[in-house]
Design a protein around this motif. Sequence first.
Motif, PDB file in Angstrom:
ATOM      1  N   THR A  68      -5.454  -0.937   1.434  1.00 45.88           N
ATOM      2  CA  THR A  68      -5.301  -1.131   2.877  1.00 45.88           C
ATOM      3  C   THR A  68      -6.530  -1.793   3.481  1.00 45.88           C
ATOM      4  OG1 THR A  68      -3.781   0.745   3.050  1.00 45.88           O
ATOM      5  CG2 THR A  68      -4.901   0.044   5.066  1.00 45.88           C
TER       6      THR A  68
ATOM      7  N   SER B 139       0.854  -1.180   0.000  1.00 46.68           N
ATOM      8  CA  SER B 139       0.000   0.000   0.000  1.00 46.68           C
ATOM      9  C   SER B 139       0.899   1.241   0.000  1.00 46.68           C
ATOM     10  CB  SER B 139      -0.956  -0.039   1.197  1.00 46.68           C
ATOM     11  OG  SER B 139      -1.881   1.040   1.117  1.00 46.68           O
TER      12      SER B 139
ATOM     13  N   ALA C 174      -0.627  -5.491   5.020  1.00 51.83           N
ATOM     14  CA  ALA C 174      -0.232  -4.411   4.119  1.00 51.83           C
ATOM     15  C   ALA C 174       1.069  -3.799   4.607  1.00 51.83           C
ATOM     16  CB  ALA C 174      -1.322  -3.345   4.045  1.00 51.83           C
TER      17      ALA C 174
ATOM     18  N   SER D 248       3.055  -0.203   4.055  1.00 56.13           N
ATOM     19  CA  SER D 248       2.748   1.142   3.549  1.00 56.13           C
ATOM     20  C   SER D 248       3.987   2.024   3.574  1.00 56.13           C
ATOM     21  CB  SER D 248       1.631   1.768   4.392  1.00 56.13           C
ATOM     22  OG  SER D 248       0.419   1.073   4.187  1.00 56.13           O
TER      23      SER D 248
ATOM     24  N   GLY E 126      -2.203   5.710   1.489  1.00 61.39           N
ATOM     25  CA  GLY E 126      -3.385   4.934   1.827  1.00 61.39           C
ATOM     26  C   GLY E 126      -3.815   5.143   3.265  1.00 61.39           C
TER      27      GLY E 126
ATOM     28  N   LYS F 120      -4.845   3.350  -2.949  1.00 59.92           N
ATOM     29  CA  LYS F 120      -4.082   2.742  -1.863  1.00 59.92           C
ATOM     30  C   LYS F 120      -4.906   2.631  -0.576  1.00 59.92           C
ATOM     31  CE  LYS F 120      -0.224   1.855  -3.979  1.00 59.92           C
ATOM     32  NZ  LYS F 120       0.235   0.462  -4.155  1.00 59.92           N
TER      33      LYS F 120
ATOM     34  N   ASP G 264      -1.353  -3.029   9.032  1.00 58.66           N
ATOM     35  CA  ASP G 264      -0.906  -2.065   8.018  1.00 58.66           C
ATOM     36  C   ASP G 264       0.374  -1.460   8.570  1.00 58.66           C
ATOM     37  OD1 ASP G 264      -0.528  -0.084   6.127  1.00 58.66           O
ATOM     38  OD2 ASP G 264      -2.041   1.249   6.985  1.00 58.66           O
TER      39      ASP G 264
END
Length: 252
Positions: A155, A133, A174, A176, A137, A151, A241
């Motif tokens: 996520t 991501s 994810a 990021s 995001g 994005k 994430d």
Amino acid sequence: MSTQVVLITGAAGGVGRALVQRFTEGGWQVFATDRDAQGLARLQEELPACGTFAGDIRRPSTCEEAVAATLSAFGRLDALVNAAGVWREGPVEGFSEEDFDLVLDVNLKATFFMCSAAIPALKESQGAIVNISSDAGRQGNRNAAAYCASKGGVTLLTKTLALDLAPFGVRCNAVSPGDIETPMLKFQAEHYGQGDPEGYYRELLAKYPQGDRACFIQPQEVAELVHFLCQPAARSITGADMAIDRGVSAGN
């Protein structure tokens, strides 16, 4: 235990190549896909054991073909890493439908349907998905509405899949990143820097909390985190994430 197998999308790009190299170094069998056939050929010259499949994963049928080719080559699938991505920027009122479709199709639609195609094999291996991501995001980026939308979708898709697949022993996370020093970043600077790529870079780096010490993230840093998330040692991590952005998403 059989050697583990990973399928990596966007494998001819900056992050994708770093991922292929890291998983290869980690003893995995790697299957790489990208629509850049020449880039894949160069990758296979460097790493002959790597399987490759050239195709446009914006089409669900191509996603299914990529997974089938992986299974044909290596007999199993233990991890999927969705690293294909594109960037377009500009104010919403002047943004073209063509660019919007490209960003959403590559960044979100392709990720969705690659997951869809890979899930049956990953259920068998109780494997893992890692979707790349972005800090975009997590929070808005100026002049990047389409990219942020794509994005943000990646996520939340990741979190939903983590819930849906947990009963089957499949993990989904994810990663990021912030701005990574890749050909995509160079593309951004050259196309949107208004003739001043260095000024574009300076403006990007100005948002990082390191001040004069700010620098762009390296693809190898992202690859290291992704590789860890696919290991048995990360078996309790799902639905996460994970930022790798030098603190840019921590706040102001």
